[in-house]
Write a protein that holds these residues in place. Sequence first.
Motif, PDB file in Angstrom:
ATOM      1  N   ALA A 152       0.786  -1.237  -0.083  1.00 12.41           N
ATOM      2  CA  ALA A 152      -0.091   0.041  -0.144  1.00 12.41           C
ATOM      3  C   ALA A 152       0.863   1.256  -0.093  1.00 12.41           C
ATOM      4  O   ALA A 152       0.559   2.235  -0.589  1.00 12.41           O
ATOM      5  CB  ALA A 152      -0.955  -0.034   1.097  1.00 12.41           C
ATOM      6  N   LEU A 153       1.860   1.230   0.898  1.00 14.38           N
ATOM      7  CA  LEU A 153       2.882   2.513   0.918  1.00 14.38           C
ATOM      8  C   LEU A 153       3.427   2.589  -0.719  1.00 14.38           C
ATOM      9  O   LEU A 153       3.717   3.585  -1.079  1.00 14.38           O
ATOM     10  CB  LEU A 153       3.863   2.299   1.991  1.00 14.38           C
ATOM     11  N   ARG A 154       4.004   1.373  -0.999  1.00  9.26           N
ATOM     12  CA  ARG A 154       4.626   1.389  -2.154  1.00  9.26           C
ATOM     13  C   ARG A 154       3.753   2.151  -3.405  1.00  9.26           C
ATOM     14  O   ARG A 154       4.299   2.931  -4.197  1.00  9.26           O
ATOM     15  CB  ARG A 154       5.097  -0.042  -2.793  1.00  9.26           C
ATOM     16  N   LEU A 155       2.673   1.769  -3.292  1.00  4.69           N
ATOM     17  CA  LEU A 155       1.580   2.124  -4.353  1.00  4.69           C
ATOM     18  C   LEU A 155       1.226   3.728  -4.106  1.00  4.69           C
ATOM     19  O   LEU A 155       1.090   4.351  -5.011  1.00  4.69           O
ATOM     20  CB  LEU A 155       0.227   1.444  -4.330  1.00  4.69           C
ATOM     21  N   LEU A 157       8.132   6.902  -6.128  1.00  2.00           N
ATOM     22  CA  LEU A 157       9.566   6.732  -5.361  1.00  2.00           C
ATOM     23  C   LEU A 157       9.816   5.203  -5.578  1.00  2.00           C
ATOM     24  O   LEU A 157      10.897   4.860  -5.662  1.00  2.00           O
ATOM     25  CB  LEU A 157       9.154   7.008  -3.894  1.00  2.00           C
ATOM     26  N   ASP A 158       8.795   4.412  -5.616  1.00  2.00           N
ATOM     27  CA  ASP A 158       8.890   3.097  -5.728  1.00  2.00           C
ATOM     28  C   ASP A 158       9.666   2.824  -7.048  1.00  2.00           C
ATOM     29  O   ASP A 158      10.360   1.760  -7.084  1.00  2.00           O
ATOM     30  CB  ASP A 158       7.597   2.209  -5.593  1.00  2.00           C
ATOM     31  N   LEU A 159       9.162   3.261  -8.132  1.00  2.00           N
ATOM     32  CA  LEU A 159       9.650   3.120  -9.316  1.00  2.00           C
ATOM     33  C   LEU A 159      11.276   3.227  -9.612  1.00  2.00           C
ATOM     34  O   LEU A 159      11.890   2.824 -10.118  1.00  2.00           O
ATOM     35  CB  LEU A 159       9.251   4.020 -10.262  1.00  2.00           C
ATOM     36  N   ARG A 160      11.948   4.114  -8.477  1.00  2.00           N
ATOM     37  CA  ARG A 160      13.275   4.320  -8.307  1.00  2.00           C
ATOM     38  C   ARG A 160      14.166   2.916  -7.947  1.00  2.00           C
ATOM     39  O   ARG A 160      15.038   2.820  -8.028  1.00  2.00           O
ATOM     40  CB  ARG A 160      13.685   5.291  -7.376  1.00  2.00           C
ATOM     41  N   SER A 161      13.585   1.904  -7.509  1.00  2.00           N
ATOM     42  CA  SER A 161      14.220   0.920  -7.017  1.00  2.00           C
ATOM     43  C   SER A 161      14.829   0.036  -8.328  1.00  2.00           C
ATOM     44  O   SER A 161      14.172   0.079  -9.315  1.00  2.00           O
ATOM     45  CB  SER A 161      13.148  -0.222  -6.200  1.00  2.00           C
ATOM     46  N   PHE A 162      15.805  -0.970  -7.913  1.00  2.00           N
ATOM     47  CA  PHE A 162      16.431  -1.722  -9.134  1.00  2.00           C
ATOM     48  C   PHE A 162      15.379  -2.545  -9.603  1.00  2.00           C
ATOM     49  O   PHE A 162      15.261  -2.503 -10.881  1.00  2.00           O
ATOM     50  CB  PHE A 162      17.503  -2.184  -8.206  1.00  2.00           C
ATOM     51  N   GLN A 163      14.503  -2.903  -8.772  1.00  3.08           N
ATOM     52  CA  GLN A 163      13.572  -4.122  -9.390  1.00  3.08           C
ATOM     53  C   GLN A 163      12.702  -3.449 -10.257  1.00  3.08           C
ATOM     54  O   GLN A 163      12.237  -3.957 -11.446  1.00  3.08           O
ATOM     55  CB  GLN A 163      12.836  -4.895  -8.087  1.00  3.08           C
ATOM     56  N   MET A 164      12.026  -2.337  -9.881  1.00  2.97           N
ATOM     57  CA  MET A 164      11.048  -1.669 -10.935  1.00  2.97           C
ATOM     58  C   MET A 164      11.709  -1.225 -12.193  1.00  2.97           C
ATOM     59  O   MET A 164      11.065  -1.476 -13.178  1.00  2.97           O
ATOM     60  CB  MET A 164      10.246  -0.671  -9.969  1.00  2.97           C
TER      61      MET A 164
END
Length: 644
Positions: free
Chosen positions: A168-171, A176-183
């Motif tokens: 929920a926090l990622r969404l 910001l979540d998109l900055r992660s390596f995985q995304m």
Amino acid sequence: MYFPSWLSQLYRGLSRPIRRTTQPIWGSLYRSLLQSSQRRIPEFSSFVVRTNTCGELRSSHLGQEVTLCGWIQYRRQNTFLVLRDFDGLVQVIIPQDESAASVKKILCDAPVESVVQVSGTVISRPAGQENPKMPTGEIEIKVKTAELLNACKKLPFEIKDFVKKTEALRLQYRYLDLRSFQMQYNLRLRSQMVMKMREYLCNLHGFVDIETPTLFKRTPGGAKEFLVPSREPGKFYSLPQSPQQFKQLLMVGGLDRYFQVARCYRDEGSRPDRQPEFTQIDIEMSFVDQTGIQSLIEGLLQYSWPNDKDPVVVPFPTMTFAEALATYGTDKPDTRFGMKIIDISDVFRNTEIGFLQDALSKPHGTVKAICIPEGAKYLKRKDIESIRKFAADHFNQEILPVFLNTNRNWNSPVANFIMESQRLELIRLMETQEEDMVLLTAGEHNKACSLLGKLRLECADLLETRGVVLRDPTLFSFLWVVDFPLFLPKEENPRELESAHHPFTAPHPSDIHLLYTEPKKARSQHYDLVLNGNEIGGGSIRIHNAELQRYILATLLKEDVKMLSHLLQALDYGAPPHGGIALGLDRLICLVTGSPSIRDVIAFPKSFRGHDLMSNTPDSVPPEELKPYHIQVSRPTDFKVSAH
Ligand code: ASP
């Protein structure tokens, strides 16, 4: 901490020579154009202020003056910081001498995740301080100038991939979540695969990429559609569940090889692996049969498959719907492991076990079983209890756990009625080993198979949580499922029929006569593509005869043909024979990247309940804005605003 420079590898990996296709069509112009362009690594620093990406710097860049732009990943003791961009991490030395005090201040004061631009020289790290885990670990940047492009406030969570955060926090903070390596990896791999698909379809096989409308009308049968109000009182558009009608109409229009990266919409409520809006690789061809479509898709996947995975082996195996149901209890079998369903009815023809006797005395009664390898060792008594409860609650079925080779003290008392000859015959049929456990059920064929199909997957998950490796995580097991029935009984009223795929699917050529006598028995020319137990695509050869289409819609499916008069009319004006397929892009990329959810391969997905948690969508609209649409909202009395 390490951030692999994976991007160049991804591009190189996806830029394979075209000889890997199954059916290359060698146009000499295309060959030279494509071969040269595909081997190129993109120019990541054209048109912008940086000279290089953070992740690309190596010893080969030593001595070069570079300008980098990125986010501050972390800083250590005000002596160096690590700068990050989409391509990787690089270490930047914070100057300590008086003359560079202003640069030092910028780099030391800026909070983590601030955006900075630095210019300096690529130097080698002092001997012994190289970091072999970091692709840029042999070098560092001796900074001359630095500029704070934008400071970052205190973050709701750390960007680092290893820091756990709720979905929920990622969404909520998706940007910001998109900055992660995985995304970053997931979305870039998705883009590259789509690029290769376009190349394969358009450049190698002459498909035409055509956009079809998003505002359309309701299509009978199939999924529930979203409505969009119009300014005409009581009239609505529908968001298409797929471009099905348009792609068929394009065939009538002579655009005989169509494809589209199509956005589709289904108002199907919350399901873990679904999204209300999702993307299909939508394809239609004229003058094609089932094998033609299958070869096209095999070639497409082989061509676009990322190079960092094991290559796709074609042709994919094929299984009939009936076989899939009988052997795996589902139309989307996970063929990475065994534990197949075995019919053991003959062993129990003379049994004294009541519920088996009962089942076998009924017309379609069977006894079926699956063997859980090392189940006696890994499954606990409480697992068996919950399996039995599941079978009773959801299928109204009994499950008998049997240990054929071991004498477990919790072997069920009923199992003691299994005679020695039956035990030996079961060991032979089920090929059981010492520590295996057999789950046995009895009942009508489809029901018994569906239950065991579910338990097969449940038990596989259970065994894997206990450390047994059943499914190789690097394996991609494709399967075509064919010969589906044309119709299924409607869930809400089993005496009525609904299409197993959609109402435009053609019957199997050998079963056309059954449409007029026993339509339930007619097979169709519908095929599904399954990957590791997930349906990733489906399609069919279509009905191109207006009379047959009208008969199926009106007489068999009891649909209002007026809604489809445009399509029926088109079929009468020289519609070519045609067929097609759609691949679910989100699910495919989810499986390729090994992501836990399709939301992890979509930039801005909806939550489980269909909400956009970042922008709080859907949102309410003031009554005056609804007026032009002649709409009034009536709220249920128990209406509550829910968060997700
Ligand atoms: N339109 C179909 C679907 O979305 C696919 C097809 O038949 O081509 O499932």
